[in-house]
Write a protein that holds these residues in place. Sequence first.
Motif, PDB file in Angstrom:
ATOM      1  N   ASN A 127      -5.726 -19.648  56.056  1.00 16.17           N
ATOM      2  CA  ASN A 127      -5.516 -18.228  56.330  1.00 16.17           C
ATOM      3  C   ASN A 127      -5.457 -18.029  57.842  1.00 16.17           C
ATOM      4  O   ASN A 127      -6.484 -18.086  58.514  1.00 16.17           O
ATOM      5  CB  ASN A 127      -6.660 -17.410  55.727  1.00 16.17           C
ATOM      6  CG  ASN A 127      -6.495 -15.925  55.940  1.00 16.17           C
ATOM      7  OD1 ASN A 127      -6.222 -15.474  57.040  1.00 16.17           O
ATOM      8  ND2 ASN A 127      -6.700 -15.170  54.884  1.00 16.17           N
ATOM      9  N   GLN A 146      -5.274 -15.518  59.792  1.00 17.46           N
ATOM     10  CA  GLN A 146      -6.124 -14.457  60.324  1.00 17.46           C
ATOM     11  C   GLN A 146      -7.566 -14.931  60.508  1.00 17.46           C
ATOM     12  O   GLN A 146      -8.249 -14.529  61.449  1.00 17.46           O
ATOM     13  CB  GLN A 146      -6.074 -13.251  59.387  1.00 17.46           C
ATOM     14  CG  GLN A 146      -6.788 -12.031  59.912  1.00 17.46           C
ATOM     15  CD  GLN A 146      -6.744 -10.867  58.925  1.00 17.46           C
ATOM     16  OE1 GLN A 146      -6.297 -11.014  57.797  1.00 17.46           O
ATOM     17  NE2 GLN A 146      -7.221  -9.714  59.354  1.00 17.46           N
ATOM     18  N   MET A 147      -8.040 -15.792  59.600  1.00 20.26           N
ATOM     19  CA  MET A 147      -9.405 -16.300  59.710  1.00 20.26           C
ATOM     20  C   MET A 147      -9.461 -17.584  60.528  1.00 20.26           C
ATOM     21  O   MET A 147     -10.413 -17.802  61.268  1.00 20.26           O
ATOM     22  CB  MET A 147     -10.001 -16.532  58.320  1.00 20.26           C
ATOM     23  CG  MET A 147     -10.273 -15.250  57.563  1.00 20.26           C
ATOM     24  SD  MET A 147     -11.275 -15.485  56.069  1.00 20.26           S
ATOM     25  CE  MET A 147     -10.194 -16.473  55.052  1.00 20.26           C
ATOM     26  N   CYS A 194      -7.924 -18.516  63.134  1.00 16.10           N
ATOM     27  CA  CYS A 194      -7.957 -18.321  64.584  1.00 16.10           C
ATOM     28  C   CYS A 194      -9.355 -17.971  65.089  1.00 16.10           C
ATOM     29  O   CYS A 194      -9.647 -18.124  66.277  1.00 16.10           O
ATOM     30  CB  CYS A 194      -6.946 -17.259  65.001  1.00 16.10           C
ATOM     31  SG  CYS A 194      -7.360 -15.596  64.441  1.00 16.10           S
ATOM     32  N   LYS A 209     -14.710 -10.048  60.043  1.00 17.14           N
ATOM     33  CA  LYS A 209     -14.859  -8.735  59.417  1.00 17.14           C
ATOM     34  C   LYS A 209     -15.523  -8.884  58.053  1.00 17.14           C
ATOM     35  O   LYS A 209     -15.429  -9.930  57.404  1.00 17.14           O
ATOM     36  CB  LYS A 209     -13.492  -8.057  59.248  1.00 17.14           C
ATOM     37  CG  LYS A 209     -12.700  -7.935  60.527  1.00 17.14           C
ATOM     38  CD  LYS A 209     -13.348  -6.983  61.483  1.00 17.14           C
ATOM     39  CE  LYS A 209     -12.440  -6.751  62.692  1.00 17.14           C
ATOM     40  NZ  LYS A 209     -13.181  -6.313  63.849  1.00 17.14           N
ATOM     41  N   MET A 226     -13.529 -10.319  55.176  1.00 20.45           N
ATOM     42  CA  MET A 226     -13.387 -11.783  55.249  1.00 20.45           C
ATOM     43  C   MET A 226     -14.623 -12.462  54.671  1.00 20.45           C
ATOM     44  O   MET A 226     -14.520 -13.400  53.870  1.00 20.45           O
ATOM     45  CB  MET A 226     -13.190 -12.225  56.700  1.00 20.45           C
ATOM     46  CG  MET A 226     -11.954 -11.709  57.367  1.00 20.45           C
ATOM     47  SD  MET A 226     -11.984 -12.164  59.129  1.00 20.45           S
ATOM     48  CE  MET A 226     -10.458 -11.407  59.689  1.00 20.45           C
TER      49      MET A 226
END
Length: 198
Positions: free
Chosen positions: A53, A55-56, A58, A105, A108
């Motif tokens: 994923n 977004q996670m 990174c 977040k 997540m």
Amino acid sequence: MDIFEITQKIIGDIPEGQRFSSADAELLMRFKSQLLAMEDELVQGFYDTIQANPQMACLIGHGARAERETTLRRWWQRTLNGPFDDKYWAWQSLVGVVHIKVGVKNPMMMGMWTWVLDWMRSKVTPEFVGSASLARDIMSSVERLSLTSQAITAESYLVYYLETVIRITGFKPALLERMFKSEIDVLLGEVRGQLGQI
């Protein structure tokens, strides 16, 4: 702010029948050797999922996966070896504070808890523990562990985020609370307007 007091307040807000209990702890301890043996597969699958994923992924940082894996291993071992004392639960509050710092977040965190639960359901089978009812009981205990941990992590994220705002702005908590209550009515009107009739 006392992390132990904050943590106990959060736990107290979870309906008693839904929060992790001493009976849940005893049940997990009965199967700790089998569960501990699953550690490598858990850690591999957990971080493979995160890395898939963008977004996670990174948020881990270049070359930091091994360090994050060590933290997950420590949590798994500490969870299954116990005890589930004030220090254990305060550690879950600390996770909320760390998540603020690194940009994880709550959706997540909750998503990865769901991954853990789904993964465990595939492992904690009647064949694994000896009966279908026992497999269900173990998973119910793990679900209460999940709920309790998520509630603590998510709420401590909010509590410490607001505390940071208070420290940065210098506002007194009571003043900030009054300002929030006043502004929330405006926001409610805006959001209801966006939703229309539902």
